[in-house]
Write a protein that holds these residues in place. Structure first.
Motif, PDB file in Angstrom:
ATOM      1  N   PRO A 215       0.831  -1.212   0.000  1.00  0.00           N
ATOM      2  CA  PRO A 215       0.000   0.000   0.000  1.00  0.00           C
ATOM      3  C   PRO A 215       0.863   1.260   0.000  1.00  0.00           C
ATOM      4  O   PRO A 215       2.006   1.234   0.483  1.00  0.00           O
ATOM      5  N   PRO A 216       0.338   2.362  -0.524  1.00  0.00           N
ATOM      6  CA  PRO A 216       1.092   3.616  -0.514  1.00  0.00           C
ATOM      7  C   PRO A 216       1.381   4.063   0.919  1.00  0.00           C
ATOM      8  O   PRO A 216       0.560   3.893   1.816  1.00  0.00           O
ATOM      9  N   ALA A 217       2.568   4.636   1.116  1.00  0.00           N
ATOM     10  CA  ALA A 217       2.919   5.173   2.431  1.00  0.00           C
ATOM     11  C   ALA A 217       2.172   6.484   2.665  1.00  0.00           C
ATOM     12  O   ALA A 217       1.996   7.288   1.751  1.00  0.00           O
ATOM     13  N   GLU A 218       1.724   6.679   3.884  1.00  0.00           N
ATOM     14  CA  GLU A 218       1.017   7.905   4.248  1.00  0.00           C
ATOM     15  C   GLU A 218       1.871   8.847   5.094  1.00  0.00           C
ATOM     16  O   GLU A 218       1.509  10.004   5.297  1.00  0.00           O
ATOM     17  N   ALA A 219       3.006   8.333   5.600  1.00  0.00           N
ATOM     18  CA  ALA A 219       3.864   9.172   6.427  1.00  0.00           C
ATOM     19  C   ALA A 219       5.277   8.606   6.438  1.00  0.00           C
ATOM     20  O   ALA A 219       5.490   7.415   6.174  1.00  0.00           O
ATOM     21  N   VAL A 229       7.814   6.285  20.647  1.00  0.00           N
ATOM     22  CA  VAL A 229       7.463   4.884  20.410  1.00  0.00           C
ATOM     23  C   VAL A 229       7.190   4.688  18.922  1.00  0.00           C
ATOM     24  O   VAL A 229       6.541   5.525  18.282  1.00  0.00           O
ATOM     25  N   VAL A 230       7.684   3.574  18.384  1.00  0.00           N
ATOM     26  CA  VAL A 230       7.365   3.140  17.020  1.00  0.00           C
ATOM     27  C   VAL A 230       6.879   1.707  17.107  1.00  0.00           C
ATOM     28  O   VAL A 230       7.547   0.844  17.677  1.00  0.00           O
ATOM     29  N   SER A 231       5.696   1.441  16.560  1.00  0.00           N
ATOM     30  CA  SER A 231       5.149   0.090  16.614  1.00  0.00           C
ATOM     31  C   SER A 231       4.238  -0.129  15.415  1.00  0.00           C
ATOM     32  O   SER A 231       3.341   0.675  15.152  1.00  0.00           O
ATOM     33  N   THR A 246       0.485   0.876  10.699  1.00  0.00           N
ATOM     34  CA  THR A 246       0.196   1.381  12.033  1.00  0.00           C
ATOM     35  C   THR A 246      -1.269   1.776  12.113  1.00  0.00           C
ATOM     36  O   THR A 246      -1.991   1.775  11.108  1.00  0.00           O
ATOM     37  N   GLU A 247      -1.716   2.138  13.289  1.00  0.00           N
ATOM     38  CA  GLU A 247      -3.109   2.534  13.467  1.00  0.00           C
ATOM     39  C   GLU A 247      -3.432   3.824  12.722  1.00  0.00           C
ATOM     40  O   GLU A 247      -4.597   4.175  12.558  1.00  0.00           O
ATOM     41  N   GLU A 270      -0.012  -2.161  20.958  1.00  0.00           N
ATOM     42  CA  GLU A 270      -0.446  -1.078  20.075  1.00  0.00           C
ATOM     43  C   GLU A 270       0.404  -1.035  18.808  1.00  0.00           C
ATOM     44  O   GLU A 270       1.535  -1.515  18.788  1.00  0.00           O
ATOM     45  N   THR A 271      -0.149  -0.474  17.767  1.00  0.00           N
ATOM     46  CA  THR A 271       0.578  -0.277  16.518  1.00  0.00           C
ATOM     47  C   THR A 271       0.486   1.200  16.165  1.00  0.00           C
ATOM     48  O   THR A 271      -0.294   1.598  15.305  1.00  0.00           O
ATOM     49  N   GLY A 272       1.270   1.992  16.850  1.00  0.00           N
ATOM     50  CA  GLY A 272       1.182   3.435  16.663  1.00  0.00           C
ATOM     51  C   GLY A 272       2.539   4.088  16.572  1.00  0.00           C
ATOM     52  O   GLY A 272       3.588   3.446  16.644  1.00  0.00           O
TER      53      GLY A 272
END
Length: 290
Positions: A215-219, A229-231, A246-247, A270-272
């Motif tokens: 999928p295209p990256a959004e950030a 935090v990176v998850s 991520t969320e 979490e995935t944030g």
């Protein structure tokens, strides 16, 4: 107190990408699994040193630097570098290659023969082909020949590579551009005599990187910060970049931003993202933070 590991960067091998930690330990990166870490409160990023030696003053370096070295260590590292033309007497053989990263994104480069395809994996080359093999200075002259005669650059910005990964054409189209350049290169007259020309045998890394259906990256993560935090779930890994679900959508993390930080495991499932990011807009406008 939670255990911390100092990140030494990402290494590519035939078995895939591995995050390296101080002391020589490694964490294999597997698509579909969660990548999660936190930066302890109050932590600072320190210089990774040069040529295998620690920075003598443990200098603090900016969070957005992909080099992770202080000015002095960066100078020492570059003083013994093929890229800086400071190793003219290197007796090892080198490959000259053409690497394709997307439509219109082709570069020429050189790499030591003993490294195999590692350099191409590190750069995120989607498709590549060898042009020739020979001594360092012959390889360097060949690289310059292609830059001048065929207008092929020796660098492609990572931002441009990331922008096209989710919309790559099919296999034939991926190969066509470097095939044509290989044929044009073969008709040039100024090749060094000591460089052995190689036939065109393209290698494709789409499957290795996991780019099919990406999928295209959004950030894009701009850098790490204390308390950050990176998850997220690992969708693809290409060069130093990890594409994470991520969320808040798909985000790209350049693992070079991790080097020099002491990191710890992220709590929970979490995935944030709790780090500075740059949003990617369809209209090309880039905003600030989430």
């Amino acid at each position: 107190m939670r255990r911390v590991w100092r990140c030494s960067g990402l290494r590519w091998s035939a078995d895939g990408p591995v995050l390296l930690w101080g002391g020589g330990q490694g964490s294999p990166l597997v698509r579909g699994r969660r990548v999660a870490f936190a930066v302890p409160d109050g932590a600072v990023r320190t210089c990774v040193g040069a040529r295998g030696h620690a920075c003598p003053v443990r200098a603090v370096v900016p969070g957005r630097s992909t080099g992770a070295r202080c000015e002095e260590c960066a100078r020492l590292e570059r003083s013994h570098s093929v890229a800086a033309d400071t190793m003219a007497d290197d007796p090892r053989p080198y490959h000259v290659y053409l690497a394709w990263f997307g439509p219109g994104l082709v570069k020429v480069g050189i790499t030591r023969v003993e490294r195999g395809t590692a350099r191409l994996l590190e750069q995120g080359a989607v498709t590549f082909g060898w042009l020739g093999q020979g001594p360092l200075m012959a390889a360097r002259r060949s690289e310059e020949l292609l830059r001048a005669a065929l207008k092929v650059p020796d660098r492609i910005p990572y931002a441009e590579k990331r922008a096209v990964r989710s919309a790559l054409p099919g296999p034939e189209e991926r190969v066509a551009e470097i095939r044509a350049l290989h044929e044009r290169a073969g008709r040039l007259d100024a090749w060094p005599e000591s460089l052995r020309r190689l036939p065109f045998e393209p290698v494709d890394h789409t499957g290795v990187f996991g780019l099919a259906g990406l999928p295209p990256a959004e950030a894009v993560v701009r850098g790490l910060v204390a308390g950050g935090v990176v998850s997220g779930e690992l969708l693809a890994a290409a060069g130093p970049d990890l594409h994470l679900a991520t969320e808040r959508g798909v985000a790209v993390l350049d693992t070079r931003l991790m080097t020099g930080w002491e990191l710890t495991a992220a709590a929970g499932g979490e995935t944030g993202l709790r780090v500075p990011v740059r949003e990617l807009k369809d209209d090309g406008v880039q905003d600030g933070l989430f």
